[in-house]
Scaffold this motif. Structure first.
Motif, PDB file in Angstrom:
ATOM      1  N   VAL A   1       0.768  -1.172   0.286  1.00  0.00           N
ATOM      2  CA  VAL A   1       0.114  -0.082   0.046  1.00  0.00           C
ATOM      3  C   VAL A   1       0.889   1.161  -0.083  1.00  0.00           C
ATOM      4  O   VAL A   1       0.675   2.212  -0.573  1.00  0.00           O
ATOM      5  N   LEU A   2       1.996   1.154   0.946  1.00  0.00           N
ATOM      6  CA  LEU A   2       2.781   2.453   0.864  1.00  0.00           C
ATOM      7  C   LEU A   2       3.519   2.576  -0.502  1.00  0.00           C
ATOM      8  O   LEU A   2       3.651   3.770  -1.010  1.00  0.00           O
ATOM      9  N   CYS A   3       3.833   1.594  -1.090  1.00  0.00           N
ATOM     10  CA  CYS A   3       4.447   1.691  -2.362  1.00  0.00           C
ATOM     11  C   CYS A   3       3.550   2.409  -3.372  1.00  0.00           C
ATOM     12  O   CYS A   3       3.914   3.234  -4.279  1.00  0.00           O
ATOM     13  N   ALA A   4       2.247   1.958  -3.459  1.00  0.00           N
ATOM     14  CA  ALA A   4       1.222   2.147  -4.388  1.00  0.00           C
ATOM     15  C   ALA A   4       1.135   3.782  -4.122  1.00  0.00           C
ATOM     16  O   ALA A   4       0.875   4.505  -5.312  1.00  0.00           O
ATOM     17  N   VAL A   5       1.005   4.223  -2.846  1.00  0.00           N
ATOM     18  CA  VAL A   5       0.610   5.579  -2.606  1.00  0.00           C
ATOM     19  C   VAL A   5       2.051   6.391  -3.075  1.00  0.00           C
ATOM     20  O   VAL A   5       1.797   7.546  -3.643  1.00  0.00           O
ATOM     21  N   LEU A   6       3.315   6.136  -2.612  1.00  0.00           N
ATOM     22  CA  LEU A   6       4.167   6.784  -3.334  1.00  0.00           C
ATOM     23  C   LEU A   6       4.392   6.932  -4.825  1.00  0.00           C
ATOM     24  O   LEU A   6       5.021   7.754  -5.215  1.00  0.00           O
ATOM     25  N   MET A   7       4.059   5.498  -5.470  1.00  0.00           N
ATOM     26  CA  MET A   7       3.875   5.798  -6.919  1.00  0.00           C
ATOM     27  C   MET A   7       3.114   6.753  -7.480  1.00  0.00           C
ATOM     28  O   MET A   7       3.471   7.355  -8.307  1.00  0.00           O
ATOM     29  N   LEU A   8       2.039   7.003  -6.777  1.00  0.00           N
ATOM     30  CA  LEU A   8       1.019   7.902  -7.184  1.00  0.00           C
ATOM     31  C   LEU A   8       1.448   9.433  -6.867  1.00  0.00           C
ATOM     32  O   LEU A   8       1.306  10.432  -8.053  1.00  0.00           O
ATOM     33  N   LEU A   9       2.196   9.504  -5.917  1.00  0.00           N
ATOM     34  CA  LEU A   9       2.962  10.868  -5.690  1.00  0.00           C
ATOM     35  C   LEU A   9       3.971  11.113  -6.784  1.00  0.00           C
ATOM     36  O   LEU A   9       4.171  12.077  -7.148  1.00  0.00           O
ATOM     37  N   GLY A  10       4.605   9.984  -6.979  1.00  0.00           N
ATOM     38  CA  GLY A  10       5.818  10.015  -7.962  1.00  0.00           C
ATOM     39  C   GLY A  10       5.218  10.507  -9.431  1.00  0.00           C
ATOM     40  O   GLY A  10       5.963  11.313 -10.045  1.00  0.00           O
ATOM     41  N   LEU A  11       4.010  10.212  -9.727  1.00  0.00           N
ATOM     42  CA  LEU A  11       3.505  10.435 -10.946  1.00  0.00           C
ATOM     43  C   LEU A  11       2.687  11.760 -10.974  1.00  0.00           C
ATOM     44  O   LEU A  11       2.546  12.561 -11.995  1.00  0.00           O
ATOM     45  N   SER A  12       2.762  12.540  -9.622  1.00  0.00           N
ATOM     46  CA  SER A  12       1.915  13.898  -9.507  1.00  0.00           C
ATOM     47  C   SER A  12       3.089  14.855  -9.457  1.00  0.00           C
ATOM     48  O   SER A  12       2.583  15.998  -9.254  1.00  0.00           O
ATOM     49  N   ILE A  13       4.139  14.398  -9.019  1.00  0.00           N
ATOM     50  CA  ILE A  13       5.177  15.706  -8.856  1.00  0.00           C
ATOM     51  C   ILE A  13       6.276  15.574  -9.892  1.00  0.00           C
ATOM     52  O   ILE A  13       7.073  14.589 -10.218  1.00  0.00           O
ATOM     53  N   GLY A  14       6.513  16.930 -10.267  1.00  0.00           N
ATOM     54  CA  GLY A  14       7.644  16.986 -11.334  1.00  0.00           C
ATOM     55  C   GLY A  14       8.447  18.173 -11.181  1.00  0.00           C
ATOM     56  O   GLY A  14       8.627  18.660  -9.916  1.00  0.00           O
ATOM     57  N   SER A  15       9.218  18.888 -12.042  1.00  0.00           N
ATOM     58  CA  SER A  15      10.067  19.860 -12.091  1.00  0.00           C
ATOM     59  C   SER A  15       9.209  21.262 -11.526  1.00  0.00           C
ATOM     60  O   SER A  15       9.742  21.872 -11.056  1.00  0.00           O
ATOM     61  N   THR A  16       7.966  21.034 -11.769  1.00  0.00           N
ATOM     62  CA  THR A  16       7.302  22.351 -11.379  1.00  0.00           C
ATOM     63  C   THR A  16       6.644  22.203  -9.943  1.00  0.00           C
ATOM     64  O   THR A  16       5.794  22.861  -9.594  1.00  0.00           O
ATOM     65  N   GLY A  17       6.960  21.064  -9.220  1.00  0.00           N
ATOM     66  CA  GLY A  17       6.245  20.840  -7.769  1.00  0.00           C
ATOM     67  C   GLY A  17       5.191  19.767  -8.065  1.00  0.00           C
ATOM     68  O   GLY A  17       5.116  18.949  -9.264  1.00  0.00           O
ATOM     69  N   PHE A  18       4.230  20.104  -7.494  1.00  0.00           N
ATOM     70  CA  PHE A  18       3.022  19.064  -7.457  1.00  0.00           C
ATOM     71  C   PHE A  18       1.982  19.578  -8.497  1.00  0.00           C
ATOM     72  O   PHE A  18       1.499  20.673  -8.600  1.00  0.00           O
ATOM     73  N   SER A  19       1.835  18.441  -9.479  1.00  0.00           N
ATOM     74  CA  SER A  19       0.788  18.847 -10.713  1.00  0.00           C
ATOM     75  C   SER A  19       0.196  17.672 -10.636  1.00  0.00           C
ATOM     76  O   SER A  19       0.514  16.928 -11.525  1.00  0.00           O
ATOM     77  N   PRO A  20      -0.814  17.495 -10.346  1.00  0.00           N
ATOM     78  CA  PRO A  20      -1.928  16.147 -10.368  1.00  0.00           C
ATOM     79  C   PRO A  20      -2.279  16.003 -11.778  1.00  0.00           C
ATOM     80  O   PRO A  20      -2.385  16.974 -12.621  1.00  0.00           O
ATOM     81  N   TRP A  21      -2.102  14.804 -12.360  1.00  0.00           N
ATOM     82  CA  TRP A  21      -2.314  14.341 -13.720  1.00  0.00           C
ATOM     83  C   TRP A  21      -3.849  14.350 -14.061  1.00  0.00           C
ATOM     84  O   TRP A  21      -4.485  13.706 -13.217  1.00  0.00           O
ATOM     85  N   THR A  22      -4.297  14.809 -15.105  1.00  0.00           N
ATOM     86  CA  THR A  22      -5.614  14.302 -15.637  1.00  0.00           C
ATOM     87  C   THR A  22      -5.613  14.055 -17.061  1.00  0.00           C
ATOM     88  O   THR A  22      -4.493  13.980 -17.757  1.00  0.00           O
ATOM     89  N   ASP A  23      -6.814  13.524 -17.606  1.00  0.00           N
ATOM     90  CA  ASP A  23      -6.730  12.705 -18.938  1.00  0.00           C
ATOM     91  C   ASP A  23      -7.142  13.815 -19.843  1.00  0.00           C
ATOM     92  O   ASP A  23      -7.213  13.452 -20.974  1.00  0.00           O
ATOM     93  N   ASN A  24      -7.338  15.280 -19.430  1.00  0.00           N
ATOM     94  CA  ASN A  24      -7.669  16.133 -20.337  1.00  0.00           C
ATOM     95  C   ASN A  24      -6.538  16.977 -21.138  1.00  0.00           C
ATOM     96  O   ASN A  24      -6.846  17.844 -21.886  1.00  0.00           O
TER      97      ASN A  24
END
Length: 334
Positions: free
Chosen positions: A17-40
């Motif tokens: 569960v911890l690894c899954a949460v961290l993976m979601l965070l990894g997908l949401s954080i980039g060079s500009t900081g926190f930027s949640p991903w969307t399908d749009n």
């Protein structure tokens, strides 16, 4: 099949569960900081798939490989301070990268050869060379102490060779510094595939030898009396240790403390067999390195810290705390 206790099953589920949460965070954080991903947003989807996804998964795999290698090394040498770089893998990989960078620009044939090999191939070849050299100097795997000393000697000699090449050509200093500090910024899907295949193979071999590692904790004579073929077991485990370390180092550079700290964390949760340790340590190491990679992206965004600096700070702090706790417990016992 490995028997699994209820406590191990709970720990395994919690780590997943911890690894899954961290993976979601990894997908949401980039060079500009926190930027949640969307399908749009097609641009963000491309960034997610081409950059963040392989980087996050690659960071997890590299941490898992180093933690698995650390657990194997500690069990094989019966030393809780053993780490994945014990047999000179890190120095050999550094020498391979230094030699590759030194060859570039030396002559057209040398440059063509260097470009064909690539930094990943050079690092992996150097790591394998270091392990083979350690085995030759130790005259096999029969004596753990001799193998341990041979690895230390090989690490010092090959590390000196890498430093010498760097001094002879100061232009490669920046590339060497990036490799020595560790980075997951250049991990792509091809690197993920290589590390995933190495992880599956090393995990299967290690789990197959887990009972032998349990027997080794009672001493070599006892392990032999229990019917364990120690020479074959050591060869298999050294092969798994070398492949896991070489694959992680070749893709992400030298990342400190993950392989040493992750097995310690698992053992701190309670007594465990090597079968459970070899399952829980990769999940713990993967979570540690992925969390450090997320921190490296986020702390000074849009710039980025080398992930090896964060793992060194976290790992060093944990070991200092562990030393202080043990010293306090010994003082209280008196």
């Amino acid at each position: 099949m490995l028997a699994m206790s209820a406590r191990t099953a709970i720990q395994l589920a919690a780590l997943l569960v911890l690894c899954a949460v961290l993976m979601l965070l990894g997908l949401s954080i980039g060079s500009t900081g926190f930027s949640p991903w969307t399908d749009n947003d097609p641009t963000l989807r491309q960034i997610l798939w081409d950059i963040r996804a392989p980087r996050s998964l690659g960071a997890w795999l590299a941490g898992a490989l180093l933690a698995l290698a650390g657990a194997v090394a500690q069990g094989l040498f019966r030393n809780p301070l053993a780490d994945p770089y014990l047999l000179g893998c890190s120095a050999g990989a550094s020498l391979g990268v230094a030699a590759l960078n030194f060859l570039v620009g030396l002559s057209p044939p040398a440059t063509a050869l260097a470009l064909r090999i690539g930094m990943t191939g050079a690092a992996f070849a150097g790591a394998v060379f270091a392990v083979v050299l350690s085995l030759i100097l130790a005259r096999g795997v029969e004596q753990s102490l001799r193998l341990l000393l041979a690895g230390v000697v090989v690490g010092v000699v090959l590390g000196s060779g890498a430093a010498l090449l760097t001094l002879m050509n100061p232009d490669i200093l920046r590339a060497m510094q990036a490799f020595m500090l560790g980075s997951t910024g250049y991990v792509g899907w091809s690197a993920v595939q290589v590390m995933a295949m190495a992880m599956v193979l090393c995990l299967l071999v290690s789990l197959g030898c887990s009972r032998a590692l349990d027997a080794l904790t009672l001493g070599e004579d006892t392990a032999r009396s229990l019917g364990q073929r120690l020479t074959l077991i050591r060869l298999l485990l050294i092969g798994a240790l070398s492949l896991a370390t070489g694959a992680a180092v070749a893709q992400c550079g030298l990342i400190a403390f993950v392989g040493l700290v992750a097995p310690h964390l698992v053992r701190s949760w309670g007594p465990t067999t090597h079968g459970a340790l070899l399952l829980l340590s990769p999940l713990t190491g993967g979570a540690l390195l992925l969390a450090a990679d997320i921190g490296a992206r986020w702390v000074i965004a849009p710039q980025e810290l080398p992930v090896g600096i964060i793992t060194a700070l976290l790992g060093g702090s944990y070991l200092l705390w562990l030393m202080h706790r043990r010293k306090s417990s010994l003082g209280g016992a008196r």
